[in-house]
Write a protein that holds these residues in place. Structure first.
Motif, PDB file in Angstrom:
ATOM      1  N   TRP A 286      -4.190  -2.998 -12.647  1.00 20.06           N
ATOM      2  CA  TRP A 286      -3.321  -1.818 -12.529  1.00 20.06           C
ATOM      3  C   TRP A 286      -4.128  -0.542 -12.265  1.00 20.06           C
ATOM      4  N   ASN A 287      -5.442  -0.646 -12.309  1.00 17.86           N
ATOM      5  CA  ASN A 287      -6.309   0.509 -12.141  1.00 17.86           C
ATOM      6  C   ASN A 287      -6.290   1.008 -10.692  1.00 17.86           C
ATOM      7  N   ASP A 288      -6.137   2.320 -10.498  1.00 19.48           N
ATOM      8  CA  ASP A 288      -6.051   2.888  -9.152  1.00 19.48           C
ATOM      9  C   ASP A 288      -7.316   2.646  -8.329  1.00 19.48           C
ATOM     10  N   GLU A 289      -8.457   2.687  -8.979  1.00 20.84           N
ATOM     11  CA  GLU A 289      -9.720   2.501  -8.262  1.00 20.84           C
ATOM     12  C   GLU A 289      -9.804   1.090  -7.679  1.00 20.84           C
ATOM     13  N   TRP A 290      -9.455   0.104  -8.515  1.00 24.27           N
ATOM     14  CA  TRP A 290      -9.437  -1.279  -8.026  1.00 24.27           C
ATOM     15  C   TRP A 290      -8.379  -1.453  -6.931  1.00 24.27           C
ATOM     16  N   GLN A 291      -7.192  -0.913  -7.153  1.00 23.36           N
ATOM     17  CA  GLN A 291      -6.143  -1.035  -6.152  1.00 23.36           C
ATOM     18  C   GLN A 291      -6.520  -0.318  -4.855  1.00 23.36           C
ATOM     19  N   GLY A 292      -7.339   0.727  -4.978  1.00 26.84           N
ATOM     20  CA  GLY A 292      -7.834   1.386  -3.775  1.00 26.84           C
ATOM     21  C   GLY A 292      -8.648   0.437  -2.916  1.00 26.84           C
ATOM     22  N   LEU A 293      -9.496  -0.364  -3.548  1.00 26.84           N
ATOM     23  CA  LEU A 293     -10.297  -1.338  -2.813  1.00 26.84           C
ATOM     24  C   LEU A 293      -9.423  -2.399  -2.161  1.00 26.84           C
ATOM     25  N   ILE A 294      -8.343  -2.774  -2.840  1.00 25.52           N
ATOM     26  CA  ILE A 294      -7.474  -3.826  -2.331  1.00 25.52           C
ATOM     27  C   ILE A 294      -6.515  -3.331  -1.256  1.00 25.52           C
ATOM     28  N   TYR A 295      -5.862  -2.159  -1.501  1.00 27.37           N
ATOM     29  CA  TYR A 295      -4.889  -1.755  -0.478  1.00 27.37           C
ATOM     30  C   TYR A 295      -4.637  -0.255  -0.335  1.00 27.37           C
ATOM     31  N   LYS A 296      -5.146   0.582  -1.217  1.00 27.43           N
ATOM     32  CA  LYS A 296      -4.729   1.982  -1.203  1.00 27.43           C
ATOM     33  C   LYS A 296      -5.620   2.906  -0.393  1.00 27.43           C
ATOM     34  N   ASN A 297      -6.788   2.457   0.034  1.00 29.90           N
ATOM     35  CA  ASN A 297      -7.602   3.372   0.834  1.00 29.90           C
ATOM     36  C   ASN A 297      -7.759   2.871   2.262  1.00 29.90           C
ATOM     37  N   GLN A 298      -8.295   3.718   3.105  1.00 28.10           N
ATOM     38  CA  GLN A 298      -8.333   3.450   4.540  1.00 28.10           C
ATOM     39  C   GLN A 298      -9.173   2.220   4.890  1.00 28.10           C
ATOM     40  N   ASN A 299     -10.195   1.946   4.086  1.00 28.25           N
ATOM     41  CA  ASN A 299     -11.087   0.822   4.360  1.00 28.25           C
ATOM     42  C   ASN A 299     -10.794  -0.353   3.433  1.00 28.25           C
TER      43      ASN A 299
END
Length: 326
Positions: A286-299
């Motif tokens: 549920w952590n935003d940083e981890w979710q960023g790696l999976i789908y929330k950031n451009q890369n």
């Protein structure tokens, strides 16, 4: 054509713990609803993918308790979760639950079937992977799944590293353009037996499976959109779906996103190493940083999959909620 995802959240700076090694376990996180956290996570992945490619298939594997609002096999359907997915994958339904090539006990099969049917009755495709290598048991697996209205694959190796010598079950020459049209599938996420991407492509192209579930990478090199297009062609002239495997409930130390410093100074969202799969780490999904790696950031991982032209994503470690609930 290159697809990009709209950035939903800024990637936060890594927050490291003070331990000298990967921690033995995460915080108790009192008050969290770990099942709902996973539902929300999958829904977010689905919305991000479908905002770029509307017909992109999202298929969670295992963690079937998420299909009901209370996580029980007699609960009401979880409408929002079911609306976000296109199917469900399930391992060990009839063979392999306790050991490979052994029948799953009837009580466990019945429990899983009650949950799977919640999804099936909502119009979702059910993809079952049984682990069995004996010819008579393979035939039994296919028959039982067919009787239940599921599409299945009898995997002779749990490592999912080989293409069976037999022809696909329910082989056909049709053009498969949507998950609900598939009558069979190949689960081949471990490409270690193929020295090059060309060898892997040639092996898959020589088959007539309606869908192939595979990894984005071979020897750390991602498949390109042109290569995925080659994989889309069945040997008999029809077309298949090419689905990409992605683990979302554990971090894997052999993936492109892994940083060597994490082994000694892990981000706070890494909980513990999976004792059954060294190099795989439980994460606070549920952590935003981890979710960023999976789908929330451009890369993100998801963006790489969409850019490579895959038709969908097969999400693994959906049942990570069980670890945190315990």
């Amino acid at each position: 054509m290159k697809f990009t995802l709209v950035t939903l959240f800024a990637l936060l700076l890594l927050s490291c713990n003070n331990s000298d090694d990967i921690p033995a376990g995460g915080d108790n996180e009192p008050g969290r609803n770990f099942k709902q956290d996973m539902r929300d996570y999958v829904i977010g992945i689905s919305r991000a993918a479908k905002s770029v490619k509307a017909d992109f298939a999202v298929i969670p594997q295992n963690g079937m308790e998420l299909v009901t609002t209370n996580g029980e096999d007699d609960g009401s359907p979880s409408a929002a979760y079911l609306a976000a997915i296109d199917g469900n994958g399930q391992e060990d339904l009839f063979f392999g639950y306790d050991d490979d090539d052994q029948a799953t006990d009837s009580e466990s099969s019945a429990y899983l079937r009650r949950l799977l049917d919640v999804s099936k009755n909502a119009g979702k495709k059910i993809l079952v992977t049984d682990y069995t290598s004996t010819a008579s048991k393979i035939a039994e697996s296919y028959q039982k799944n067919a009787d239940a209205g599921y599409v299945s694959y009898a995997a002779i190796h749990r490592s999912l590293d080989v293409i069976p010598a037999s022809i696909p079950n329910n082989v056909n020459a049709g053009n498969i353009t949507a998950l609900n049209q598939a009558k069979n599938f190949l689960y081949l996420i471990n490409p270690e037996n193929y020295a090059t991407k060309a060898a892997f492509i040639n092996a898959v192209a020589a088959t007539n499976y309606d869908a192939v579930i595979m990894d984005l990478f071979l020897n750390d090199e991602p498949f390109t959109a042109a290569e995925v297009e080659q994989l889309r062609k069945k040997a008999n002239g029809g077309k298949r779906l090419v689905i990409c495997y992605m683990s979302i409930g554990e971090a894997e130390d052999y993936r492109y996103y892994w940083q060597e410093s994490w082994t000694k100074n892990a981000p706070g969202w890494i909980a513990a190493e999976n004792p059954d799969w060294p190099g795989n780490y439980k994460v606070k999904y549920w952590n935003d940083e981890w979710q960023g790696l999976i789908y929330k950031n451009q890369n993100s991982y998801l963006n790489k999959i969409i850019t490579a032209g895959f038709d969908g994503v097969y999400l693994d470690i959906i049942d990570a909620f069980e670890y945190f609930e315990k």
